[in-house]
Design a protein around this motif. Structure first.
Motif, mmCIF file in Angstrom:
data_model
loop_
_atom_site.group_PDB
_atom_site.id
_atom_site.type_symbol
_atom_site.label_atom_id
_atom_site.label_comp_id
_atom_site.label_asym_id
_atom_site.label_seq_id
_atom_site.Cartn_x
_atom_site.Cartn_y
_atom_site.Cartn_z
ATOM 1 N N VAL A 69 0.844 -1.188 0.000
ATOM 2 C CA VAL A 69 0.000 0.000 0.000
ATOM 3 C C VAL A 69 0.882 1.241 0.000
ATOM 4 C CG1 VAL A 69 -1.752 1.291 1.260
ATOM 5 C CG2 VAL A 69 -1.830 -1.211 1.225
ATOM 6 N N TYR A 70 0.672 2.107 -0.986
ATOM 7 C CA TYR A 70 1.439 3.343 -1.122
ATOM 8 C C TYR A 70 0.478 4.512 -0.904
ATOM 9 C CZ TYR A 70 4.875 0.240 -3.268
ATOM 10 O OH TYR A 70 5.771 -0.779 -3.508
ATOM 11 N N GLU A 71 0.564 5.153 0.267
ATOM 12 C CA GLU A 71 -0.311 6.272 0.594
ATOM 13 C C GLU A 71 0.224 7.562 -0.013
ATOM 14 O OE1 GLU A 71 -1.108 6.815 4.726
ATOM 15 O OE2 GLU A 71 -2.333 5.003 4.904
ATOM 16 N N LEU A 72 -0.670 8.307 -0.638
ATOM 17 C CA LEU A 72 -0.326 9.617 -1.186
ATOM 18 C C LEU A 72 -0.909 10.694 -0.286
ATOM 19 C CD1 LEU A 72 -1.168 9.091 -4.974
ATOM 20 C CD2 LEU A 72 1.009 8.689 -3.819
ATOM 21 N N ARG A 73 -0.087 11.598 0.171
ATOM 22 C CA ARG A 73 -0.581 12.732 0.944
ATOM 23 C C ARG A 73 -0.922 13.912 0.042
ATOM 24 N NH1 ARG A 73 0.114 12.525 6.319
ATOM 25 N NH2 ARG A 73 -1.587 14.025 6.184
ATOM 26 N N ARG A 74 -0.438 13.840 -1.198
ATOM 27 C CA ARG A 74 -0.711 14.891 -2.174
ATOM 28 C C ARG A 74 -0.710 14.239 -3.563
ATOM 29 N NH1 ARG A 74 4.163 15.196 -0.141
ATOM 30 N NH2 ARG A 74 3.491 16.710 1.402
ATOM 31 N N PRO A 75 -1.264 14.905 -4.569
ATOM 32 C CA PRO A 75 -1.267 14.315 -5.918
ATOM 33 C C PRO A 75 0.149 14.132 -6.450
ATOM 34 C CG PRO A 75 -2.722 16.228 -5.777
ATOM 35 C CD PRO A 75 -1.924 16.219 -4.523
ATOM 36 N N VAL A 76 0.310 13.161 -7.339
ATOM 37 C CA VAL A 76 1.571 12.983 -8.063
ATOM 38 C C VAL A 76 1.417 13.674 -9.415
ATOM 39 C CG1 VAL A 76 3.264 11.353 -8.947
ATOM 40 C CG2 VAL A 76 1.926 10.785 -6.901
ATOM 41 N N GLU A 77 2.274 14.628 -9.685
ATOM 42 C CA GLU A 77 2.159 15.431 -10.897
ATOM 43 C C GLU A 77 3.223 15.019 -11.916
ATOM 44 O OE1 GLU A 77 2.374 19.502 -9.764
ATOM 45 O OE2 GLU A 77 0.545 19.437 -8.542
ATOM 46 N N PHE A 78 2.771 14.794 -13.138
ATOM 47 C CA PHE A 78 3.655 14.471 -14.247
ATOM 48 C C PHE A 78 3.521 15.568 -15.302
ATOM 49 C CE2 PHE A 78 2.394 10.515 -12.264
ATOM 50 C CZ PHE A 78 3.550 9.764 -12.224
ATOM 51 N N THR A 79 4.661 15.975 -15.869
ATOM 52 C CA THR A 79 4.666 17.006 -16.898
ATOM 53 C C THR A 79 5.370 16.470 -18.143
ATOM 54 O OG1 THR A 79 6.746 17.966 -16.116
ATOM 55 C CG2 THR A 79 4.709 18.798 -15.130
ATOM 56 N N ALA A 80 5.539 17.335 -19.127
ATOM 57 C CA ALA A 80 6.127 16.910 -20.393
ATOM 58 C C ALA A 80 7.493 16.259 -20.212
ATOM 59 C CB ALA A 80 6.233 18.105 -21.339
ATOM 60 N N GLU A 81 8.251 16.684 -19.212
ATOM 61 C CA GLU A 81 9.584 16.109 -19.014
ATOM 62 C C GLU A 81 9.523 14.657 -18.540
ATOM 63 O OE1 GLU A 81 11.949 17.761 -15.794
ATOM 64 O OE2 GLU A 81 10.130 18.558 -14.853
ATOM 65 N N ASP A 82 8.343 14.187 -18.145
ATOM 66 C CA ASP A 82 8.194 12.805 -17.710
ATOM 67 C C ASP A 82 7.751 11.886 -18.838
ATOM 68 O OD1 ASP A 82 8.738 13.435 -14.927
ATOM 69 O OD2 ASP A 82 6.793 14.451 -14.963
ATOM 70 N N SER A 83 7.671 12.428 -20.058
ATOM 71 C CA SER A 83 7.190 11.655 -21.201
ATOM 72 C C SER A 83 8.209 10.630 -21.670
ATOM 73 C CB SER A 83 6.861 12.592 -22.364
ATOM 74 O OG SER A 83 5.839 13.499 -22.033
ATOM 75 N N GLY A 84 7.678 9.613 -22.318
ATOM 76 C CA GLY A 84 8.508 8.723 -23.101
ATOM 77 C C GLY A 84 8.383 9.096 -24.569
ATOM 78 N N THR A 85 8.792 8.178 -25.430
ATOM 79 C CA THR A 85 8.612 8.352 -26.863
ATOM 80 C C THR A 85 8.032 7.055 -27.408
ATOM 81 O OG1 THR A 85 10.807 7.502 -27.444
ATOM 82 C CG2 THR A 85 10.633 9.868 -26.981
ATOM 83 N N ALA A 86 7.662 7.052 -28.679
ATOM 84 C CA ALA A 86 7.134 5.831 -29.279
ATOM 85 C C ALA A 86 8.157 4.705 -29.206
ATOM 86 C CB ALA A 86 6.733 6.103 -30.723
ATOM 87 N N ALA A 87 9.432 5.043 -29.384
ATOM 88 C CA ALA A 87 10.484 4.026 -29.335
ATOM 89 C C ALA A 87 10.921 3.702 -27.914
ATOM 90 C CB ALA A 87 11.690 4.495 -30.153
#
Length: 457
Positions: free
Chosen positions: A76-94
Motif C-alpha cells: 500500500v502506497y499512501e499519497l498525501r498529495r497528488p503525483v504530478e507528471f509534466t512533459a519532461e516525464d514523457s517517453g517516446t514511441a520508441a
C-alpha cells in the motif's frame, strides 16, 4: 561443426539485433524501500515521486536509451498529495515509460490516510446528541492527531453534481455520511411564499421555505453543517443545499438567505438530510466534527476486521502534456476528485488497473490525442467512470481517445443524475467492448462529432 552461409548470416543478424537494441531501464519501488536508495531491485525507492524524479535525472544525463519501467512491489502506497507528471516525464514511441505492478503482486495507490486510535465515545454532551441505539457502538478518532488537517466537506453544489470532500472507507467500501432517513426520502408537504403561506405548486423565494411531512427535523435545532439533498422542482434534477433553519413547531424548514439568490421548491418533491450527528443510528454511518477534528463512526464489523481510511489527496495522478506513459495493473483508490486526470499530450494509457472509491471520476481526459483506458475495473465512484474529451470541432480533427474492454459498475453513488459510465465529447473518440451495469442514470453519454460506440453491453 561446419558453418554454412545461412547459419553465419543468422548468427550475425542475432548479434546485430542485440547490439543495436536500445537498453531498457528499470527502476524499483517498494514499501520497504527508501528514497535515499538507488532504485535497484535490492535497494528500491519508497515512493512513486522519487522514481519519477530519478527518471528525470537520468534523462537529463543522457542515460536513457530505451524503454523505461518503474516496477512496484506489492503493498500500500499512501499519497498525501497528488503525483504530478509534466512533459519532461514523457517517453517516446520508441522508448515508452511504464509504471507497473510486479507480476503477481497487488499494488495499491491510495489517496487516503489510514485512521487508527479509535476510542469509544464517552463525552456526555456528544452522547446526548447521539441516538440511544448508538451508545457503545460508535467510536471516535482524532484526525488532527493523525496529521489530517484538510477537513473539506460537501462543496461546489450545483444541479446534478457536488463534491463530497473528505470521505470515509472501511473494508474497501465507501461508508454513508450520517443521514435521515436511512433509506428513501422526506417530502415537501407545502411550499411557502415569502409570508410563510402555502402557495401554488412551485414557489420561488429568497429562503425556499417549505413544510416537511416529517417531524424529525425538529430534533436538529442547533445542529450545524446539515445539508439537504433533494429533487426540489423536477424529478430529474437534484441539488444539495445547506439547511438554514428549522421551526420544530410548524415543521418548517428553510435554506440560508444569500445576497442575490433565490430558491425554487415544489409541493410533493422529496429530499433527505445528511451530515447529521443525531442521525448516526446504524452501522456504516459516520460524521466529522470539523471544529474538534473528531471523526465518529459506527463500523459494520469489528474495527479489527478491516482498515478505516479517509480520503486526503485530490486527483491522484495528474498528467499535463505527457506522452507515451502507461500505468499498468495498479489499484488506485480512496481519494478526493478523480483517480487519473490527463490534460494534453498523447498516447497515455491506463491498462488493466482497478479504479475505485473516488469522490468524482475514475479517469478524466481533456485534450491531447490517442489516450486510452483499457481493460480496467471501475466501481464505487462518486460521479462518473471514464470521461474522454478532445478533438478539433472546427476542422473535425479526431482526438482518437478510447475506452475499451472495461467493466464499469456501481458508479454515481454520490451524484445519481446525469453521471455517465463513459462520456465522449469532441471529435473522433471511442467506447468499445465495455461491460456496464448498476449505473443509475446514463451508461454512455456523448455529444459533438464522429464518435464510435459499439460492442458494449
Amino acid at each position: 561443426m561446419v558453418l554454412t552461409t545461412e547459419t553465419c548470416l543468422l548468427v550475425f543478424l542475432a548479434c546485430y539485433s542485440a547490439w543495436s537494441a536500445p537498453a531498457a531501464t528499470t527502476l524499483f519501488v517498494a514499501t520497504s524501500g527508501n528514497d535515499a536508495n538507488l532504485g535497484t531491485a535490492k535497494k528500491p525507492f519508497a515512493t512513486i515521486e522519487r522514481a519519477r524524479d530519478e527518471l528525470r535525472r537520468l534523462k537529463k544525463a543522457g542515460r536513457v536509451a530505451g524503454p523505461v519501467s518503474v516496477e512496484f512491489a506489492g503493498g500500500v502506497y499512501e499519497l498525501r498529495r497528488p503525483v504530478e507528471f509534466t512533459a519532461e516525464d514523457s517517453g517516446t514511441a520508441a522508448c515508452p515509460v511504464e509504471y507497473r505492478a510486479r507480476k503477481g503482486q497487488d499494488v495499491r495507490i491510495v489517496g487516503g490516510k489510514r485512521v487508527n486510535g479509535w476510542k469509544p465515545v464517552t463525552d456526555p454532551a456528544t452522547l446526548k446528541r447521539l441516538p440511544a441505539a448508538a451508545h457503545g457502538k460508535v467510536f471516535q478518532a482524532d484526525l488532527k492527531a493523525l496529521g489530517v488537517t484538510d477537513l473539506q466537506g460537501i462543496n461546489s453544489p450545483q444541479s446534478y453534481q457536488s463534491d463530497p470532500g473528505l470521505e470515509l472507507f472501511f473494508q474497501d467500501k465507501p461508508m454513508t455520511l450520517a443521514r435521515y432517513p436511512n433509506e428513501g426520502y422526506m417530502h415537501l408537504e407545502a411550499a411557502l411564499d415569502a409570508n410563510g403561506q402555502p402557495k401554488g405548486n412551485i414557489v420561488t423565494t429568497p429562503e425556499g421555505k417549505f413544510v416537511c411531512d416529517d417531524a424529525r427535523p425538529g430534533r436538529w435545532v442547533g445542529e450545524q453543517g446539515i445539508w439537504l439533498h433533494g429533487f426540489w422542482v423536477r424529478d430529474w434534477a437534484d441539488l444539495r443545499i445547506p439547511l438554514g433553519s428549522v421551526d420544530a413547531a410548524t415543521r418548517t424548514l428553510s435554506f440560508p438567505a444569500e445576497q442575490g439568490r433565490t430558491y425554487s421548491v415544489r409541493k410533493g418533491q422529496w429530499f433527505y438530510a445528511e451530515n447529521v450527528l443525531p442521525e448516526l443510528d446504524s452501522p456504516g454511518e459516520w460524521y466529522l466534527d470539523r471544529e474538534t477534528s473528531l471523526l465518529y463512526f459506527w463500523p459494520t464489523a469489528s474495527l479489527s476486521f478491516g482498515t478505516v481510511a479517509v480520503s486526503v489527496a485530490r486527483d491522484l495522478l495528474q498528467l499535463t502534456d505527457v506522452s507515451h506513459v502507461t500505468f499498468r495493473h495498479l489499484l488506485i483508490e480512496a481519494g478526493r476528485g478523480s483517480a487519473v486526470v490527463i490534460k494534453g499530450g498523447s498516447d497515455v494509457r491506463v491498462v488493466g488497473c482497478t479504479l475505485r472509491n473516488m469522490g468524482n471520476w475514475a479517469v478524466k481526459v481533456y485534450g491531447g490525442t490517442k489516450h486510452g483506458v483499457i481493460g480496467c475495473d471501475v466501481y464505487q465512484i462518486g460521479q462518473g467512470g471514464i470521461h474522454l474529451e478532445g478533438g478539433d470541432r472546427k476542422t473535425l480533427t479526431p482526438a482518437g481517445h478510447s475506452a475499451d474492454n472495461n467493466h464499469i459498475h456501481h458508479t454515481a453513488r454520490w451524484d445519481p443524475v446525469y453521471q455517465q459510465a463513459i462520456a465522449l465529447y469532441g471529435v473522433g473518440n471511442r467506447a468499445t467492448h465495455n461491460l456496464i451495469d448498476n449505473v443509475p442514470h446514463i451508461a454512455i453519454g456523448f455529444s459533438h462529432n464522429d464518435m464510435t460506440i459499439e460492442y458494449n453491453e
